[in-house]
Write a protein that holds these residues in place. Structure first.
Motif, PDB file in Angstrom:
ATOM      1  N   LEU A   4       0.916  -1.083   0.067  1.00  0.00           N
ATOM      2  CA  LEU A   4       0.100  -0.020  -0.172  1.00  0.00           C
ATOM      3  C   LEU A   4       0.833   1.061   0.009  1.00  0.00           C
ATOM      4  O   LEU A   4       1.692   1.338   0.787  1.00  0.00           O
ATOM      5  N   VAL A   5       0.704   1.992  -0.960  1.00  0.00           N
ATOM      6  CA  VAL A   5       1.842   3.061  -1.161  1.00  0.00           C
ATOM      7  C   VAL A   5       0.849   4.431  -1.433  1.00  0.00           C
ATOM      8  O   VAL A   5       0.189   4.677  -2.307  1.00  0.00           O
ATOM      9  N   GLU A   6       1.033   5.363  -0.191  1.00  0.00           N
ATOM     10  CA  GLU A   6       0.320   6.489  -0.076  1.00  0.00           C
ATOM     11  C   GLU A   6       1.232   7.605  -0.839  1.00  0.00           C
ATOM     12  O   GLU A   6       2.397   7.667  -0.899  1.00  0.00           O
ATOM     13  N   SER A   7       0.432   8.685  -1.410  1.00  0.00           N
ATOM     14  CA  SER A   7       1.056   9.806  -2.084  1.00  0.00           C
ATOM     15  C   SER A   7       0.219  10.776  -1.846  1.00  0.00           C
ATOM     16  O   SER A   7      -0.958  10.841  -1.895  1.00  0.00           O
ATOM     17  N   GLY A   8       0.489  12.063  -2.349  1.00  0.00           N
ATOM     18  CA  GLY A   8      -0.206  13.212  -2.518  1.00  0.00           C
ATOM     19  C   GLY A   8       0.174  13.957  -1.369  1.00  0.00           C
ATOM     20  O   GLY A   8      -0.680  15.344  -1.677  1.00  0.00           O
ATOM     21  N   GLY A   9       0.690  13.822  -0.222  1.00  0.00           N
ATOM     22  CA  GLY A   9       0.966  14.892   0.863  1.00  0.00           C
ATOM     23  C   GLY A   9       1.711  15.908   0.596  1.00  0.00           C
ATOM     24  O   GLY A   9       2.267  15.941  -0.805  1.00  0.00           O
ATOM     25  N   GLY A  10       1.854  16.912   1.338  1.00  0.00           N
ATOM     26  CA  GLY A  10       2.470  18.116   1.199  1.00  0.00           C
ATOM     27  C   GLY A  10       2.316  19.124   2.063  1.00  0.00           C
ATOM     28  O   GLY A  10       1.503  19.070   3.073  1.00  0.00           O
ATOM     29  N   LEU A  11       2.774  20.310   1.674  1.00  0.00           N
ATOM     30  CA  LEU A  11       2.341  21.700   2.521  1.00  0.00           C
ATOM     31  C   LEU A  11       1.389  22.300   1.914  1.00  0.00           C
ATOM     32  O   LEU A  11       1.453  22.482   0.637  1.00  0.00           O
ATOM     33  N   VAL A  12       0.391  22.712   2.596  1.00  0.00           N
ATOM     34  CA  VAL A  12      -0.979  23.573   2.264  1.00  0.00           C
ATOM     35  C   VAL A  12      -1.189  24.581   3.304  1.00  0.00           C
ATOM     36  O   VAL A  12      -1.118  24.330   4.240  1.00  0.00           O
ATOM     37  N   GLN A  13      -1.734  25.718   2.649  1.00  0.00           N
ATOM     38  CA  GLN A  13      -2.305  26.648   3.529  1.00  0.00           C
ATOM     39  C   GLN A  13      -3.582  26.265   4.216  1.00  0.00           C
ATOM     40  O   GLN A  13      -4.242  25.483   3.665  1.00  0.00           O
ATOM     41  N   PRO A  14      -3.832  26.791   5.482  1.00  0.00           N
ATOM     42  CA  PRO A  14      -5.231  26.525   5.818  1.00  0.00           C
ATOM     43  C   PRO A  14      -6.263  27.086   4.980  1.00  0.00           C
ATOM     44  O   PRO A  14      -6.182  28.016   4.174  1.00  0.00           O
ATOM     45  N   GLY A  15      -7.394  26.148   4.826  1.00  0.00           N
ATOM     46  CA  GLY A  15      -8.424  26.381   3.892  1.00  0.00           C
ATOM     47  C   GLY A  15      -8.112  25.881   2.618  1.00  0.00           C
ATOM     48  O   GLY A  15      -9.165  25.689   1.622  1.00  0.00           O
ATOM     49  N   GLY A  16      -6.972  25.246   2.305  1.00  0.00           N
ATOM     50  CA  GLY A  16      -6.687  24.751   1.013  1.00  0.00           C
ATOM     51  C   GLY A  16      -7.251  23.209   0.861  1.00  0.00           C
ATOM     52  O   GLY A  16      -7.728  22.615   1.984  1.00  0.00           O
ATOM     53  N   SER A  17      -6.738  22.572  -0.155  1.00  0.00           N
ATOM     54  CA  SER A  17      -7.035  21.187  -0.349  1.00  0.00           C
ATOM     55  C   SER A  17      -6.007  20.234  -0.774  1.00  0.00           C
ATOM     56  O   SER A  17      -4.872  20.703  -1.532  1.00  0.00           O
ATOM     57  N   LEU A  18      -6.134  19.144  -0.576  1.00  0.00           N
ATOM     58  CA  LEU A  18      -5.335  17.988  -1.071  1.00  0.00           C
ATOM     59  C   LEU A  18      -5.832  16.761  -1.510  1.00  0.00           C
ATOM     60  O   LEU A  18      -6.857  16.611  -0.941  1.00  0.00           O
ATOM     61  N   GLN A 106       3.073   3.304   4.095  1.00  0.00           N
ATOM     62  CA  GLN A 106       4.253   3.949   4.872  1.00  0.00           C
ATOM     63  C   GLN A 106       3.813   5.335   5.193  1.00  0.00           C
ATOM     64  O   GLN A 106       4.878   5.829   6.059  1.00  0.00           O
ATOM     65  N   GLY A 107       2.730   5.834   4.752  1.00  0.00           N
ATOM     66  CA  GLY A 107       2.208   7.022   5.038  1.00  0.00           C
ATOM     67  C   GLY A 107       2.641   8.006   4.228  1.00  0.00           C
ATOM     68  O   GLY A 107       3.799   7.951   3.586  1.00  0.00           O
ATOM     69  N   THR A 108       1.858   9.346   4.232  1.00  0.00           N
ATOM     70  CA  THR A 108       2.352  10.594   3.492  1.00  0.00           C
ATOM     71  C   THR A 108       2.035  11.769   4.388  1.00  0.00           C
ATOM     72  O   THR A 108       1.009  11.570   4.823  1.00  0.00           O
ATOM     73  N   GLN A 109       3.057  12.428   4.294  1.00  0.00           N
ATOM     74  CA  GLN A 109       3.039  13.615   5.252  1.00  0.00           C
ATOM     75  C   GLN A 109       1.847  14.632   4.807  1.00  0.00           C
ATOM     76  O   GLN A 109       2.202  15.122   3.708  1.00  0.00           O
ATOM     77  N   VAL A 110       1.218  15.210   5.519  1.00  0.00           N
ATOM     78  CA  VAL A 110       0.299  16.477   5.354  1.00  0.00           C
ATOM     79  C   VAL A 110       0.581  17.454   6.353  1.00  0.00           C
ATOM     80  O   VAL A 110       0.473  17.382   7.447  1.00  0.00           O
ATOM     81  N   THR A 111       1.079  18.780   5.791  1.00  0.00           N
ATOM     82  CA  THR A 111       1.545  19.857   6.687  1.00  0.00           C
ATOM     83  C   THR A 111       0.420  21.013   6.385  1.00  0.00           C
ATOM     84  O   THR A 111       0.530  21.331   5.327  1.00  0.00           O
ATOM     85  N   VAL A 112      -0.385  21.501   7.238  1.00  0.00           N
ATOM     86  CA  VAL A 112      -1.279  22.334   7.019  1.00  0.00           C
ATOM     87  C   VAL A 112      -0.718  23.742   7.797  1.00  0.00           C
ATOM     88  O   VAL A 112      -0.812  23.687   9.190  1.00  0.00           O
ATOM     89  N   SER A 113      -0.113  24.698   7.159  1.00  0.00           N
ATOM     90  CA  SER A 113       0.415  25.777   7.904  1.00  0.00           C
ATOM     91  C   SER A 113       0.557  26.861   6.681  1.00  0.00           C
ATOM     92  O   SER A 113       0.681  26.803   5.509  1.00  0.00           O
ATOM     93  N   SER A 114       0.306  28.092   7.334  1.00  0.00           N
ATOM     94  CA  SER A 114       0.609  29.527   6.623  1.00  0.00           C
ATOM     95  C   SER A 114       2.181  29.541   6.317  1.00  0.00           C
ATOM     96  O   SER A 114       3.129  29.419   6.966  1.00  0.00           O
TER      97      SER A 114
END
Length: 114
Positions: A4-18, A106-114
């Motif tokens: 199982l391979v997760e992808s698509g995570g990343g850094l996004v601003q509050p109110g954004g989408s992933l 293995q997981g994918t990191q999602v970071t929500v920050s300005s």
């Protein structure tokens, strides 16, 4: 082997989408309900969303209801998590799981920050 391979995570601003993806292989994907979990640093892994094998039923944690949508494509053997209106408290590593199994990505990191 089961993967199982997760992808698509990343850094996004509050109110954004992933949109997260989890590509499955090595087992009969279409026969399993699939789940998304997440884990923030220093916290326990928590349930986020699930979807039945035929896409008929979905279930969401209260914290993400109305913002996240789980879906799956049994031809592509992939489960998705569309995350909208993201909040800083959504920051975590997101994992997919085949229901009632020990199959984890293995997981994918999602970071929500300005």
């Amino acid at each position: 082997q089961v993967q199982l391979v997760e992808s698509g995570g990343g850094l996004v601003q509050p109110g954004g989408s992933l949109r997260l993806s989890c590509a499955a292989s090595g087992f009969t994907f279409s026969t399993y309900a699939m789940n998304w979990y997440r884990q923030a640093p220093g916290k326990e892994r928590e349930f986020v969303a699930s979807i039945s094998r035929t896409r008929v039923n979905t279930y969401y944690a209260d914290s993400v209801k109305g913002r996240f949508i789980i879906s799956r494509d049994n031809v592509k053997n992939t489960v998705y998590l569309q995350m909208n209106s993201l909040k800083p408290e959504d920051t975590a590593v997101y994992y997919c799981n085949a229901d009632t199994t020990y199959y984890w990505g293995q997981g994918t990191q999602v970071t929500v920050s300005s």
